[in-house]
Design an enzyme around this catalytic site. Sequence first.
Site, PDB file in Angstrom:
ATOM      1  N   SER A 150      -1.274  -3.667  10.284  1.00 48.21           N
ATOM      2  CA  SER A 150      -0.882  -4.567   9.199  1.00 48.21           C
ATOM      3  C   SER A 150       0.390  -5.328   9.567  1.00 48.21           C
ATOM      4  O   SER A 150       1.342  -4.742  10.095  1.00 48.21           O
ATOM      5  CB  SER A 150      -0.643  -3.750   7.925  1.00 48.21           C
ATOM      6  OG  SER A 150      -1.828  -3.045   7.605  1.00 48.21           O
ATOM      7  N   LYS A 196      -9.655  -2.486   1.526  1.00 51.65           N
ATOM      8  CA  LYS A 196      -9.363  -1.357   2.404  1.00 51.65           C
ATOM      9  C   LYS A 196     -10.136  -0.105   1.988  1.00 51.65           C
ATOM     10  O   LYS A 196     -10.621   0.653   2.827  1.00 51.65           O
ATOM     11  CB  LYS A 196      -7.851  -1.081   2.440  1.00 51.65           C
ATOM     12  CG  LYS A 196      -7.041  -2.226   3.056  1.00 51.65           C
ATOM     13  CD  LYS A 196      -7.509  -2.510   4.439  1.00 51.65           C
ATOM     14  CE  LYS A 196      -7.097  -3.796   5.108  1.00 51.65           C
ATOM     15  NZ  LYS A 196      -5.763  -4.264   5.142  1.00 51.65           N
ATOM     16  N   CYS A 234       0.853  -7.523  11.875  1.00 51.73           N
ATOM     17  CA  CYS A 234       1.082  -7.634  13.314  1.00 51.73           C
ATOM     18  C   CYS A 234       0.294  -8.783  13.940  1.00 51.73           C
ATOM     19  O   CYS A 234       0.109  -8.817  15.157  1.00 51.73           O
ATOM     20  CB  CYS A 234       0.778  -6.322  14.020  1.00 51.73           C
ATOM     21  SG  CYS A 234       1.977  -5.042  13.609  1.00 51.73           S
ATOM     22  N   GLY A 235      -0.213  -9.703  13.140  1.00 51.33           N
ATOM     23  CA  GLY A 235      -0.702 -10.948  13.723  1.00 51.33           C
ATOM     24  C   GLY A 235      -2.194 -11.225  13.665  1.00 51.33           C
ATOM     25  O   GLY A 235      -2.657 -12.166  14.312  1.00 51.33           O
ATOM     26  N   LYS A 236      -2.969 -10.451  12.895  1.00 47.70           N
ATOM     27  CA  LYS A 236      -4.415 -10.736  12.837  1.00 47.70           C
ATOM     28  C   LYS A 236      -4.702 -12.112  12.223  1.00 47.70           C
ATOM     29  O   LYS A 236      -5.424 -12.920  12.803  1.00 47.70           O
ATOM     30  CB  LYS A 236      -5.157  -9.660  12.021  1.00 47.70           C
ATOM     31  CG  LYS A 236      -5.288  -8.328  12.730  1.00 47.70           C
ATOM     32  CD  LYS A 236      -6.066  -7.322  11.914  1.00 47.70           C
ATOM     33  CE  LYS A 236      -5.426  -7.030  10.573  1.00 47.70           C
ATOM     34  NZ  LYS A 236      -4.035  -6.563  10.618  1.00 47.70           N
ATOM     35  N   HIS A 286     -10.431  -2.607  11.363  1.00 42.25           N
ATOM     36  CA  HIS A 286      -9.335  -3.455  10.879  1.00 42.25           C
ATOM     37  C   HIS A 286      -9.102  -4.555  11.915  1.00 42.25           C
ATOM     38  O   HIS A 286      -8.141  -4.519  12.677  1.00 42.25           O
ATOM     39  CB  HIS A 286      -8.091  -2.564  10.705  1.00 42.25           C
ATOM     40  CG  HIS A 286      -6.969  -3.200   9.950  1.00 42.25           C
ATOM     41  ND1 HIS A 286      -5.666  -2.756  10.060  1.00 42.25           N
ATOM     42  CD2 HIS A 286      -6.929  -4.212   9.059  1.00 42.25           C
ATOM     43  CE1 HIS A 286      -4.887  -3.480   9.278  1.00 42.25           C
ATOM     44  NE2 HIS A 286      -5.625  -4.372   8.671  1.00 42.25           N
ATOM     45  N   ASP A 328      -9.287  -9.966   8.825  1.00 47.74           N
ATOM     46  CA  ASP A 328      -8.693  -8.649   8.533  1.00 47.74           C
ATOM     47  C   ASP A 328      -9.663  -7.485   8.767  1.00 47.74           C
ATOM     48  O   ASP A 328      -9.236  -6.423   9.185  1.00 47.74           O
ATOM     49  CB  ASP A 328      -8.182  -8.610   7.083  1.00 47.74           C
ATOM     50  CG  ASP A 328      -7.248  -7.424   6.818  1.00 47.74           C
ATOM     51  OD1 ASP A 328      -6.236  -7.294   7.540  1.00 47.74           O
ATOM     52  OD2 ASP A 328      -7.534  -6.625   5.907  1.00 47.74           O
ATOM     53  N   PHE A 359       1.792 -17.064  18.869  1.00 48.95           N
ATOM     54  CA  PHE A 359       1.053 -18.026  18.031  1.00 48.95           C
ATOM     55  C   PHE A 359       0.075 -18.832  18.892  1.00 48.95           C
ATOM     56  O   PHE A 359      -0.697 -18.237  19.627  1.00 48.95           O
ATOM     57  CB  PHE A 359       2.042 -18.887  17.220  1.00 48.95           C
ATOM     58  CG  PHE A 359       2.911 -18.043  16.315  1.00 48.95           C
ATOM     59  CD1 PHE A 359       2.392 -17.510  15.138  1.00 48.95           C
ATOM     60  CD2 PHE A 359       4.230 -17.722  16.655  1.00 48.95           C
ATOM     61  CE1 PHE A 359       3.174 -16.706  14.306  1.00 48.95           C
ATOM     62  CE2 PHE A 359       5.010 -16.919  15.836  1.00 48.95           C
ATOM     63  CZ  PHE A 359       4.470 -16.416  14.658  1.00 48.95           C
ATOM     64  N   GLY A 360       0.109 -20.181  18.812  1.00 52.07           N
ATOM     65  CA  GLY A 360      -0.863 -21.011  19.543  1.00 52.07           C
ATOM     66  C   GLY A 360      -0.896 -20.720  21.036  1.00 52.07           C
ATOM     67  O   GLY A 360      -1.950 -20.818  21.691  1.00 52.07           O
ATOM     68  N   GLU A 361       0.258 -20.344  21.585  1.00 51.57           N
ATOM     69  CA  GLU A 361       0.317 -20.095  23.031  1.00 51.57           C
ATOM     70  C   GLU A 361      -0.486 -18.850  23.426  1.00 51.57           C
ATOM     71  O   GLU A 361      -0.778 -18.640  24.611  1.00 51.57           O
ATOM     72  CB  GLU A 361       1.768 -19.975  23.509  1.00 51.57           C
ATOM     73  CG  GLU A 361       2.641 -21.199  23.224  1.00 51.57           C
ATOM     74  CD  GLU A 361       2.142 -22.496  23.881  1.00 51.57           C
ATOM     75  OE1 GLU A 361       1.086 -22.472  24.560  1.00 51.57           O
ATOM     76  OE2 GLU A 361       2.805 -23.538  23.692  1.00 51.57           O
ATOM     77  N   TYR A 419      -1.512  -3.455  -6.876  1.00 49.30           N
ATOM     78  CA  TYR A 419      -1.248  -4.246  -5.679  1.00 49.30           C
ATOM     79  C   TYR A 419      -2.362  -4.223  -4.640  1.00 49.30           C
ATOM     80  O   TYR A 419      -2.829  -3.150  -4.258  1.00 49.30           O
ATOM     81  CB  TYR A 419       0.050  -3.769  -5.004  1.00 49.30           C
ATOM     82  CG  TYR A 419       0.520  -4.807  -4.021  1.00 49.30           C
ATOM     83  CD1 TYR A 419       1.268  -5.888  -4.461  1.00 49.30           C
ATOM     84  CD2 TYR A 419       0.150  -4.747  -2.689  1.00 49.30           C
ATOM     85  CE1 TYR A 419       1.645  -6.883  -3.583  1.00 49.30           C
ATOM     86  CE2 TYR A 419       0.526  -5.739  -1.803  1.00 49.30           C
ATOM     87  CZ  TYR A 419       1.279  -6.806  -2.265  1.00 49.30           C
ATOM     88  OH  TYR A 419       1.646  -7.795  -1.395  1.00 49.30           O
ATOM     89  N   GLY A 420      -2.726  -5.357  -4.112  1.00 50.58           N
ATOM     90  CA  GLY A 420      -3.540  -5.556  -2.902  1.00 50.58           C
ATOM     91  C   GLY A 420      -4.448  -4.404  -2.542  1.00 50.58           C
ATOM     92  O   GLY A 420      -5.348  -4.034  -3.300  1.00 50.58           O
ATOM     93  N   ARG A 436       3.036  -4.037  17.802  1.00 49.79           N
ATOM     94  CA  ARG A 436       4.334  -4.699  17.783  1.00 49.79           C
ATOM     95  C   ARG A 436       5.296  -3.778  18.526  1.00 49.79           C
ATOM     96  O   ARG A 436       5.746  -2.779  17.979  1.00 49.79           O
ATOM     97  CB  ARG A 436       4.726  -4.842  16.306  1.00 49.79           C
ATOM     98  CG  ARG A 436       5.947  -5.611  15.987  1.00 49.79           C
ATOM     99  CD  ARG A 436       6.170  -5.556  14.477  1.00 49.79           C
ATOM    100  NE  ARG A 436       5.377  -6.535  13.764  1.00 49.79           N
ATOM    101  CZ  ARG A 436       5.765  -7.796  13.540  1.00 49.79           C
ATOM    102  NH1 ARG A 436       6.933  -8.221  13.930  1.00 49.79           N
ATOM    103  NH2 ARG A 436       4.973  -8.619  12.879  1.00 49.79           N
ATOM    104  N   ASN A 495       6.463  -8.439   2.133  1.00 46.96           N
ATOM    105  CA  ASN A 495       5.005  -8.237   2.056  1.00 46.96           C
ATOM    106  C   ASN A 495       4.382  -9.132   0.976  1.00 46.96           C
ATOM    107  O   ASN A 495       3.329  -8.806   0.422  1.00 46.96           O
ATOM    108  CB  ASN A 495       4.682  -6.762   1.783  1.00 46.96           C
ATOM    109  CG  ASN A 495       3.193  -6.457   1.991  1.00 46.96           C
ATOM    110  OD1 ASN A 495       2.554  -6.993   2.897  1.00 46.96           O
ATOM    111  ND2 ASN A 495       2.628  -5.611   1.144  1.00 46.96           N
ATOM    112  N   ARG A 547       0.843  -1.194   0.000  1.00 45.35           N
ATOM    113  CA  ARG A 547       0.000   0.000   0.000  1.00 45.35           C
ATOM    114  C   ARG A 547       0.881   1.248   0.000  1.00 45.35           C
ATOM    115  O   ARG A 547       1.964   1.265   0.568  1.00 45.35           O
ATOM    116  CB  ARG A 547      -0.911   0.010   1.241  1.00 45.35           C
ATOM    117  CG  ARG A 547      -2.070  -0.982   1.144  1.00 45.35           C
ATOM    118  CD  ARG A 547      -2.982  -0.900   2.355  1.00 45.35           C
ATOM    119  NE  ARG A 547      -2.324  -1.369   3.552  1.00 45.35           N
ATOM    120  CZ  ARG A 547      -1.817  -0.603   4.501  1.00 45.35           C
ATOM    121  NH1 ARG A 547      -1.918   0.717   4.435  1.00 45.35           N
ATOM    122  NH2 ARG A 547      -1.220  -1.132   5.534  1.00 45.35           N
TER     123      ARG A 547
END
Length: 613
Positions: free
Chosen positions: A278, A236, A280-282, A256, A303, A522-524, A227-228, A427, A394, A87
């Site tokens: 963006s 978006k 950061c883990g969604k 978001h 997202d 992650f899973g934790e 792009y995206g 983050r 990205n 973006r």
Amino acid sequence: APAAPSARTAPGVPSRLEGTSHARLAAWVREVVELVEPAAVRWADGSEQEWRALTDELVAAGTAIRLDPQRKPDSYLVRSDPGDVARVEDRTFICSRTREEAGPTNNWVDPDEMRAELTGLFRGSMRGRTLHVIPFVMGSLRAEHPMFGVEITDSPYVVASMHVMATVGAEVLAQMERTDADFVPCLHSVGAPLEPGQQDVPWPCSETKRIVHFPEERSVWSYGSGYGGNALLGKKCYALRIASVIARDEGWLAEHMLVLRLTDPAGEVHHVAAAFPSACGKTNLAMLQTTLPGWTAETVGDDIAWIRPDARGGLRATNPEAGLFGVAPGTGWSTNPTAMRAVAAGRSIFTNVALTDDGDVWWEGMTDEPPAHLVDWRGRDWTPASDEPAAHPNSRFCTPIHQLPSLAAAYEDPEGVPLSAILVGGRRRTTVPLVVEARDWQHGVFLAATLSSETTAAATGQVGVVRRDPVAMLPFIGYDAGDYLSHWLRVGEGLSPERRPKIFCVNWFRRGDDGRFLWPGFGENTRVLAWVVGRAAGRGDARETPVGLVPPVDALDLRGLETDPDDVRAALAVDADEWRAELPEVGAWLDALGPTVPAALHAEHEELARRLG
Ligand code: GTP
Ligand code: SPV
Ligand code: MN
């Protein structure tokens, strides 16, 4: 068939212009065709045949490489122009009537001036190319008020991607016609007209890029990028920037956020929405593999969430998207097997990842060891000795959401799911603890308003710089940020105290002095969510800190966790000195947002200062 005889062709318009009985749509298409002068016009019907034709064309044009059908059936690798990989926030505009309405966080140009500039850019911009008309709906076609859009584009890559990311085609158009529905016109061109005989390039685009939103008119014009988020305009541009304006006017929220459905060992169901900036883990949290016995997690969205107050005083969330446009690097069988299974099912478009010698894709973090040889995202030979990553940071996979083994049945419900908790997170290497519960809604909005995060490769510009990102919406709020935060306060006030979701702030990315992550993530993250939904249900311990309510280490279920308990304690720590250092930045941020910032948020800042002593 979508075509109705009424508005078949306009004078001077290419013969392949089919039509629609929707008068406003027909008029808009005719007007655009006259402006951009395409060689042909095609109406997307969303069919299998159309997907096959588009992907065949992309392969024949050299834009896409068909992957080995044994490894990735019906899947494609696309390499973008190296200058068109993310973006472009510096060339994204909110052209409201006044600069004030766009607020200090958006680029603004007078709408008439911008329209004049865009009209110049778009004049003849589709010469030599096919113009595609894509009727689409964000969210359910069975919603009370389906959210229609129509994207016009000269990029077959965009059409194929829209097949995956939204509900497109004949059925959508038929319903628009039947109900004479309003729609958001989304005009897109890669900005690379072809002269007669001119050879095309695999990824046409332009140095000049403009991603422009007209919030009063509720329209989008995007020029120069394929792009995206710059080009798939349902995502978006519509579902966040334009929808946030609609949501403000109608009393709901366009955010978001991912939406996760958790079932605890007692069988109780909890829905959690989470706003992370963006990359950061969604997507990863939306596909959580639970690590606590008896817990299950299902995906509602990864997202974008549209969140509406319901009749009972709670909030319900839907996911307006039909696909995943996920960050590839870091997605692997050990971190996100659910996403890996979804992409392995095929029918995916991969952008800017690496190609293996056996016709499959690879990216950093997919496996522990890279293959001995790859072709990198720019089409060059790559070996583990190369000093650049094989996939662009990205790079993305684009995959139908129905291929997710974790997809919740509730994804289909146009009413959405009731939220128990809302998370915001960023983050941050330091300062921000693993999890904090807001004292109340207003304090939660303060935490969300002052959310901070290190920048990532999802947008062009410097990576790793801490910036404030209110509700992870900094690049996506379609109006004044202070008004947006007032709207958040207002929505909360309208809810019933028993059903109002609790707000939490999380940080999976805090590091020790030696640079390693303090929390395995992650899973934790299940362990943090178990505490969160417990608190939302009125259970679990918390201790007061100046920044909010934090779990004592023994309030988290850490059974079976291999992480050193001292690291967990360090991840949870609230260091008053670090926070005192943060205070002036928080104050400066609220000041920078200007006079529309609600006084309640300044009061929260003062309260934080008071609590820190
Ligand atoms: P957008 O699609 O850009 O909005 O990104 P996103 O918010 O969906 O981020 P995503 O889940 O794709 O994660 C981005 C990066 O963060 C990937 O490299 C992940 O591996 C990494 N990541 C995600 N969750 C965690 C976590 O819990 N801990 C750590 N250390 N890294 C994570
Ligand atoms: C993001 O950057 O937040 C994304 C990718 O989800 S894009 O669609 O490019 O916006
Ligand atoms: Mn995103």
